[in-house]
Design an enzyme around this catalytic site. Structure first.
Site, PDB file in Angstrom:
ATOM      1  N   SER A 175      39.429 -50.520  39.272  1.00  0.00           N
ATOM      2  CA  SER A 175      39.391 -51.665  38.371  1.00  0.00           C
ATOM      3  C   SER A 175      38.014 -52.271  38.161  1.00  0.00           C
ATOM      4  O   SER A 175      37.778 -52.928  37.146  1.00  0.00           O
ATOM      5  CB  SER A 175      40.350 -52.751  38.875  1.00  0.00           C
ATOM      6  OG  SER A 175      39.962 -53.209  40.160  1.00  0.00           O
ATOM      7  N   HIS A 203      46.269 -50.329  36.985  1.00  0.00           N
ATOM      8  CA  HIS A 203      45.404 -50.459  35.809  1.00  0.00           C
ATOM      9  C   HIS A 203      45.573 -49.272  34.859  1.00  0.00           C
ATOM     10  O   HIS A 203      44.635 -48.905  34.150  1.00  0.00           O
ATOM     11  CB  HIS A 203      43.949 -50.617  36.253  1.00  0.00           C
ATOM     12  CG  HIS A 203      43.682 -51.921  36.923  1.00  0.00           C
ATOM     13  ND1 HIS A 203      43.423 -53.081  36.230  1.00  0.00           N
ATOM     14  CD2 HIS A 203      43.677 -52.267  38.243  1.00  0.00           C
ATOM     15  CE1 HIS A 203      43.246 -54.078  37.079  1.00  0.00           C
ATOM     16  NE2 HIS A 203      43.396 -53.609  38.304  1.00  0.00           N
ATOM     17  N   LYS A 234      50.754 -56.924  35.104  1.00  0.00           N
ATOM     18  CA  LYS A 234      49.643 -56.706  34.176  1.00  0.00           C
ATOM     19  C   LYS A 234      50.201 -56.291  32.818  1.00  0.00           C
ATOM     20  O   LYS A 234      50.585 -57.142  32.028  1.00  0.00           O
ATOM     21  CB  LYS A 234      48.670 -55.686  34.760  1.00  0.00           C
ATOM     22  CG  LYS A 234      47.923 -56.207  35.988  1.00  0.00           C
ATOM     23  CD  LYS A 234      46.910 -55.228  36.516  1.00  0.00           C
ATOM     24  CE  LYS A 234      46.019 -55.847  37.583  1.00  0.00           C
ATOM     25  NZ  LYS A 234      46.760 -56.299  38.780  1.00  0.00           N
TER      26      LYS A 234
END
Length: 388
Positions: A175, A203, A234
């Site tokens: 990340s 991610h 996320k």
């Protein structure tokens, strides 16, 4: 054909170990079944397989103000939780899934259950802190390989050949830099040395790969990565929650032994509802995931043309590399004055001398939003002598 046989051998060996543990739990009488509640939680509930109104004397709902106040195996499993787990397993094309309060908890709960002192875990040195902490909890032989260094990973795999189980552990996307793990090559090495592969996809889930399945889909190894942990906090709703997907015996054992699962409240129904809808959208269409590629490249190409150095490749995490910590902080402050919210990252979050402003592109950004952000960077960069 030889590689296929090795994959089956590594996975079969792990299944055997897991099934033996499950048999031991059943034989010992400590198996924890989960009753599925089909109504909101309160003093009166409906339970799958039972008829009529059921009095609930099992919740931690002391003041009667909650509609879900317990861990999963007591009275924290509702039909919506099971439905989301089924959809997540379908999305990742794995056998089963288990929900956690966060992916930090999923990483904290996995390795201690899967690996024992006769096993080995091989972890990229820049893996997320939650992976590092989770590995510390297990009793396996712990081996770190240099970041994305396949030669060092192979050396470590050779050293680990005397271990019962070998697990290679990596972030799919790192990340801080937006760099993508070379999963195909990692899987090749793992096949050669009879190891399993674990990937943290926080991610990547929802937007990498043609259908947004993640790094393993992007690199064509969905059938070769054995365990995936990811987040609901996320791309998939932005609230909270995490999960593990993988072989069903592993998921079954996590339900019996994983401490963050057994001793944490169940995921709240509003989070489950939001995340379920997000997964349903992705299962129905890849349009949102595909839009990310064009938006990401619009920003990266424009910034590179302006003279900025952007770390990583083709990922919505776009670190604008500046080097100096004070410069990163000042530029972020000046960007805010121009109406763009970004944050400078410096030591100890990133190594000394590698300060940056980390930009993250969203499908919610319009092309005009992206161009405005680039223009603000150019103005600020010229002010501070970063670009001409």
């Amino acid at each position: 054909m030889a590689d296929v046989m090795v994959i089956k051998t590594a996975l079969a060996q792990a299944r055997s170990v897991l099934e033996n543990e499950l048999d031991t739990i059943r034989a010992g009488g400590t198996w924890k079944g989960e009753r599925i509640i089909t109504s909101k939680q309160g003093a009166h509930i409906n339970v799958d397989g039972s008829r009529g109104d059921i009095l609930n004397f099992c919740a931690n709902n002391y003041l009667g103000l909650s509609r879900l106040s317990s861990v999963r195996f007591i009275c924290g499993t509702q039909d919506i939780h099971k439905n989301l787990e089924r959809k997540i397993a379908e999305f990742h094309e794995r056998e089963d899934a288990i929900l956690y309060a966060s992916c930090f908890d999923a990483n904290a709960g996995l390795f201690e259950v899967l690996l024992g002192p006769e096993d080995a875990v091989l972890s990229d040195e820049l893996n997320h802190a939650s992976i590092i902490d989770g590995i510390r909890l297990c009793r396996a032989k712990r081996m770190r390989y240099r970041h994305l260094d396949l030669n060092d990973l192979e050396d470590k795999l050779k050293e680990a050949q005397s271990s019962r189980l070998r697990l290679v552990v990596t972030d799919g996307v790192f990340s801080m830099d937006g760099d993508v793990a070379p999963l195909k090559e990692i899987c090749d090495l793992s096949d050669r040395y009879s190891a399993m592969v674990f990937v943290d996809e926080c991610h990547a889930t929802g937007f990498l790969g043609p259908r947004g399945r993640g790094t393993d889909e992007l690199l064509g190894v969905m059938d070769r990565v054995h365990i995936v942990n990811s987040t609901l906090g996320k791309a998939l709703g932005g609230a909270a929650g995490g999960y593990t997907v993988g072989p069903k015996p592993l998921i079954d054992l996590l339900r019996q032994r994983s401490r963050p699962y057994l001793f944490s409240n169940s995921l709240p129904p509003p989070v489950v509802g939001c995340s379920t809808r997000a997964v349903e959208l992705l299962l129905a269409s890849s349009e949102i995931a595909q839009s990310m590629t064009a938006k990401t490249m619009r920003f990266r190409n424009s910034m590179t043309a302006a003279g900025f150095t952007i770390s990583g490749k083709a990922h919505p995490i776009c670190p604008v590399m500046l080097g100096d910590a004070r410069l990163a902080s000042l530029m972020a402050d000046d960007m805010l004055k121009l109406g763009v919210y970004v944050v400078g990252f410096s030591y100890p979050v990133v190594p000394k001398g590698k300060a940056r402003i980390r930009v993250q592109i969203s499908a919610a950004h319009s092309d005009e939003d992206i161009d405005r952000c680039v223009d603000a960077f150019i103005q600020t960069g010229r002010k501070h002598g970063v670009v001409s």
